[in-house]
Design a protein around this motif. Structure first.
Motif, PDB file in Angstrom:
ATOM      1  N   THR A   8       0.823  -1.205   0.000  1.00  0.00           N
ATOM      2  CA  THR A   8       0.000   0.000   0.000  1.00  0.00           C
ATOM      3  C   THR A   8       0.858   1.256   0.000  1.00  0.00           C
ATOM      4  O   THR A   8       1.805   1.374   0.779  1.00  0.00           O
ATOM      5  N   ALA A   9       0.503   2.202  -0.867  1.00  0.00           N
ATOM      6  CA  ALA A   9       1.176   3.504  -0.919  1.00  0.00           C
ATOM      7  C   ALA A   9       0.481   4.456   0.044  1.00  0.00           C
ATOM      8  O   ALA A   9      -0.735   4.636  -0.021  1.00  0.00           O
ATOM      9  N   THR A  10       1.233   5.056   0.957  1.00  0.00           N
ATOM     10  CA  THR A  10       0.649   6.008   1.902  1.00  0.00           C
ATOM     11  C   THR A  10       0.802   7.450   1.429  1.00  0.00           C
ATOM     12  O   THR A  10       0.308   8.373   2.078  1.00  0.00           O
ATOM     13  N   ALA A  11       1.488   7.650   0.317  1.00  0.00           N
ATOM     14  CA  ALA A  11       1.647   8.985  -0.270  1.00  0.00           C
ATOM     15  C   ALA A  11       1.637   8.834  -1.785  1.00  0.00           C
ATOM     16  O   ALA A  11       1.639   7.717  -2.308  1.00  0.00           O
ATOM     17  N   SER A  12       1.631   9.948  -2.489  1.00  0.00           N
ATOM     18  CA  SER A  12       1.519   9.894  -3.948  1.00  0.00           C
ATOM     19  C   SER A  12       2.860   9.685  -4.646  1.00  0.00           C
ATOM     20  O   SER A  12       2.907   9.494  -5.855  1.00  0.00           O
ATOM     21  N   SER A  13       3.938   9.709  -3.902  1.00  0.00           N
ATOM     22  CA  SER A  13       5.267   9.600  -4.498  1.00  0.00           C
ATOM     23  C   SER A  13       5.629   8.153  -4.828  1.00  0.00           C
ATOM     24  O   SER A  13       5.693   7.303  -3.930  1.00  0.00           O
ATOM     25  N   PRO A  14       5.912   7.824  -6.109  1.00  0.00           N
ATOM     26  CA  PRO A  14       6.364   6.470  -6.452  1.00  0.00           C
ATOM     27  C   PRO A  14       7.667   6.095  -5.761  1.00  0.00           C
ATOM     28  O   PRO A  14       7.849   4.945  -5.355  1.00  0.00           O
ATOM     29  N   VAL A  15       8.564   7.060  -5.609  1.00  0.00           N
ATOM     30  CA  VAL A  15       9.854   6.776  -4.983  1.00  0.00           C
ATOM     31  C   VAL A  15       9.667   6.403  -3.513  1.00  0.00           C
ATOM     32  O   VAL A  15      10.305   5.475  -3.003  1.00  0.00           O
ATOM     33  N   SER A  16       8.779   7.117  -2.838  1.00  0.00           N
ATOM     34  CA  SER A  16       8.513   6.795  -1.431  1.00  0.00           C
ATOM     35  C   SER A  16       7.948   5.389  -1.301  1.00  0.00           C
ATOM     36  O   SER A  16       8.292   4.645  -0.375  1.00  0.00           O
ATOM     37  N   PHE A  17       7.086   5.010  -2.228  1.00  0.00           N
ATOM     38  CA  PHE A  17       6.528   3.658  -2.219  1.00  0.00           C
ATOM     39  C   PHE A  17       7.637   2.625  -2.439  1.00  0.00           C
ATOM     40  O   PHE A  17       7.725   1.618  -1.729  1.00  0.00           O
ATOM     41  N   LEU A  18       8.499   2.863  -3.405  1.00  0.00           N
ATOM     42  CA  LEU A  18       9.577   1.920  -3.717  1.00  0.00           C
ATOM     43  C   LEU A  18      10.557   1.776  -2.555  1.00  0.00           C
ATOM     44  O   LEU A  18      11.106   0.699  -2.320  1.00  0.00           O
ATOM     45  N   LYS A  19      10.754   2.843  -1.816  1.00  0.00           N
ATOM     46  CA  LYS A  19      11.708   2.815  -0.705  1.00  0.00           C
ATOM     47  C   LYS A  19      11.277   1.840   0.389  1.00  0.00           C
ATOM     48  O   LYS A  19      12.100   1.332   1.144  1.00  0.00           O
ATOM     49  N   THR A  20       9.976   1.554   0.478  1.00  0.00           N
ATOM     50  CA  THR A  20       9.499   0.650   1.526  1.00  0.00           C
ATOM     51  C   THR A  20      10.047  -0.770   1.347  1.00  0.00           C
ATOM     52  O   THR A  20      10.116  -1.529   2.314  1.00  0.00           O
ATOM     53  N   PHE A  21      10.452  -1.133   0.134  1.00  0.00           N
ATOM     54  CA  PHE A  21      10.967  -2.481  -0.102  1.00  0.00           C
ATOM     55  C   PHE A  21      12.323  -2.696   0.569  1.00  0.00           C
ATOM     56  O   PHE A  21      12.648  -3.821   0.961  1.00  0.00           O
ATOM     57  N   THR A  22      13.107  -1.635   0.696  1.00  0.00           N
ATOM     58  CA  THR A  22      14.394  -1.762   1.395  1.00  0.00           C
ATOM     59  C   THR A  22      14.271  -1.390   2.864  1.00  0.00           C
ATOM     60  O   THR A  22      15.059  -1.865   3.695  1.00  0.00           O
ATOM     61  N   ASP A  23      13.303  -0.546   3.198  1.00  0.00           N
ATOM     62  CA  ASP A  23      13.094  -0.206   4.611  1.00  0.00           C
ATOM     63  C   ASP A  23      12.721  -1.447   5.412  1.00  0.00           C
ATOM     64  O   ASP A  23      13.055  -1.564   6.583  1.00  0.00           O
TER      65      ASP A  23
END
Length: 545
Positions: free
Chosen positions: A454-469
């Motif tokens: 799930t994306a919590t913001a509109s930024s694709p980069v922020s969404f992608l960062k969750t995979f390494t977080d």
């Protein structure tokens, strides 16, 4: 965020205060809205959860606002100028804007502490967001500000960011290249103001409690209870909010929902004024209910394959499962749509929808190749007796069964490897509540899981960062992390697409379908503004008949 113990006497006092409102009782409007209570900080620059964004949307005000029609309107800035080349923005702030000061803030800063909100607060906030030590989840959305990438990589000091407070009421921002979505970015959490003097006095605890934060929006959080957060209006004659967009709402109760709570039933009864509901729940709402629905697709359902476990440690085995999956007839599930990749449709770059402008990168099914790859994996690992359990949410059991039919009919039909060694294969589907599946995935105690990304913001980069977080599959991050670094600097669709391809290649994540969730407003409720691209919710203009 840890809740304080609230005594019975304090609860009675709070109830009396809520019904008093901040204006006259004739104008009193109290809203009840369900949310998850996933609030770790009130700091806008590090906000990452949908619950944090919801609170910040209503307790802070940026240079500009995004109104109910999606248009950019004045916030703390009464006007702004943009150069013809689109690279320099000059904002002219209203005079007399104030921070909302808690008594605990005065205890820290002094009895007479009452700072005006100025351009310097916005400059400091944006420099914090670019600073690598902040680790701002939404940094990529402001990475187009001049020198931001160099600062975020630690090459130069944050003081060289292309943001300058000319005086208390004039802010100048310089971009590296034109960005037609930049004003919208300035209405989001990452660009909310931060008072540098107060920030420094919190000694690293900024935002970690009501005593460590100052709000400047139409509401402020006044109480953190065991099962709710209370927001009260700062408007009215005696309120601290002096901006252009007043609110008629006196109080908002953000109620932390129970796992077994029926949001639809409480919407129908009028207990909740609005709520997010799941796609399958929307079937319970009739046209006659008076409940209005706005679709919102911020979730990509995927199979997660645990690369730390047995046969699934083989990339060939994981790819075999990906190629063996059956197709779903989405006409039977109108709230689902075939995924083109991992990033959901709610994400955008500037004013452009990400998924509408990128190609489908998912793998096409191929049963023959799946069988061949599975045999190679078995021979390479020397694992011949294989038992795999697939975890799926109870409400997604039908979809999971359909997807796995292809695995059973292809991989499940293999009986022999080379040299006539027998292969035993068992695939079990186990349904659980989503909360239990999340716990299993977080702990690594699973083989395969049907899981919502799930994306919590509109930024694709922020969404992608969750995979390494939170690497819950044990995938090799090296190639993906390198691509993500480029995406964070460039913030372009092509750079994000390369990240998605790297994820596909790991075969630890298999994107399946997008789920449409719905923003629902109860009968008679209007003016609660839902931001279609970000999931943010504003209660400022709410009315109830």
């Amino acid at each position: 965020m840890k809740k304080r113990f609230i005594s019975i006497l304090l609860c009675l006092i709070l109830i009396a205060a809520v019904f008093a409102g901040c204006g006259s009782s004739n104008n009193y409007l109290d809203l009840i809205y369900p949310f998850g209570g996933n609030v770790n900080s009130y700091d806008p620059q590090i906000a990452s959860t949908s619950d944090e964004f919801l609170i910040i949307e209503n307790t802070f005000e940026g240079l500009v606002r995004c109104d109910d029609e999606g248009n950019i309107t004045p916030g703390c800035a009464e006007s702004w100028d943009i150069t013809e080349a689109g690279l320099k923005y000059t904002f002219h702030l209203y005079r007399g804007l104030k921070w909302h000061i808690f008594n605990s803030v005065k205890d820290r800063m002094g009895e007479h502490y009452d700072p005006e909100l100025t351009a310097f607060d916005f400059a400091f906030a944006l420099k914090r967001a670019a600073d690598p030590s902040t680790e701002s989840p939404l940094y990529s959305t402001i990475s187009n500000i001049y020198n931001a990438p160099e600062i975020n990589k630690g090459w130069i000091d944050k003081s060289q960011l292309g943001v300058k407070a000319i005086d208390n009421y004039t802010l100048e921002i310089t971009l590296s290249k034109p960005d037609d979505g930049f004003l919208k970015t300035l209405s989001t959490a990452v660009a909310m103001p931060c008072n540098e003097e107060f920030f420094n006095k919190t000694n690293g605890r900024y935002g970690l409690g009501l005593q460590y934060i100052m709000f400047n929006g139409q509401f402020r959080v006044t109480d953190e209870l065991d099962n709710s957060y209370i927001l009260r209006s700062c408007c009215g004659e005696n309120g601290a909010y002096k901006g252009p967009t007043k609110t008629a709402v006196s109080n908002i109760t953000l109620k932390i929902v129970d796992d077994d709570e029926s949001l639809v039933e409480k919407l129908k009864s009028g207990y909740y004024d609005a709520a997010y509901i799941r796609g399958y729940e929307s079937k319970e709402i009739s046209d006659k209910s008076g409940i209005s629905l706005i679709p919102y697709s911020n979730t990509t359902w995927s199979f997660l394959l645990n690369a730390r476990n047995g046969i699934l440690s083989s990339a060939n085995a994981r790819k075999a499962i990906s190629l063996a999956l059956s197709e779903i007839n989405f006409e039977d599930f109108p709230y689902l749509e075939k995924a083109k990749g991992f990033i959901p449709p709610s994400c955008s770059i500037g004013n452009t929808s990400y998924t509408k402008n990128t190609k489908d990168i998912t793998e096409k099914g191929n049963a023959d190749n799946a069988v061949s790859l599975w045999k190679k994996a078995v021979e390479a690992t020397a694992i011949y007796d294989i038992e795999l359990t697939v975890l799926a949410p109870e409400n997604m059991a039908d979809e999971a069964k359909l997807l796995l039919q292809g695995v059973q009919s292809s991989i499940g039909s293999i009986s022999n490897a080379e040299e006539d060694k027998k292969i035993s294969f068992s695939l079990k589907l186990e349904t659980k509540p989503e909360s239990e599946i999340k716990s299993a995935v977080d702990s690594g105690n699973y083989d395969i899981a049907l899981y919502p990304l799930t994306a919590t913001a509109s930024s694709p980069v922020s969404f992608l960062k969750t995979f390494t977080d939170n690497n819950v599959t044990g995938f090799d991050e090296s190639k993906f992390s390198a691509a993500l670094g480029k995406a964070q600097s460039l913030n372009t669709a092509n750079a994000c697409l390369e990240c998605e391809k790297k994820l596909i290649d790991t075969h630890c994540y298999i994107p399946l379908f997008y789920e449409s969730r719905y923003y629902a407003a109860a009968k008679g409720v209007s003016g609660i503004y839902f931001h279609p691209g970000s999931g943010r919710v504003s209660f400022v203009n709410t009315n109830r008949k």
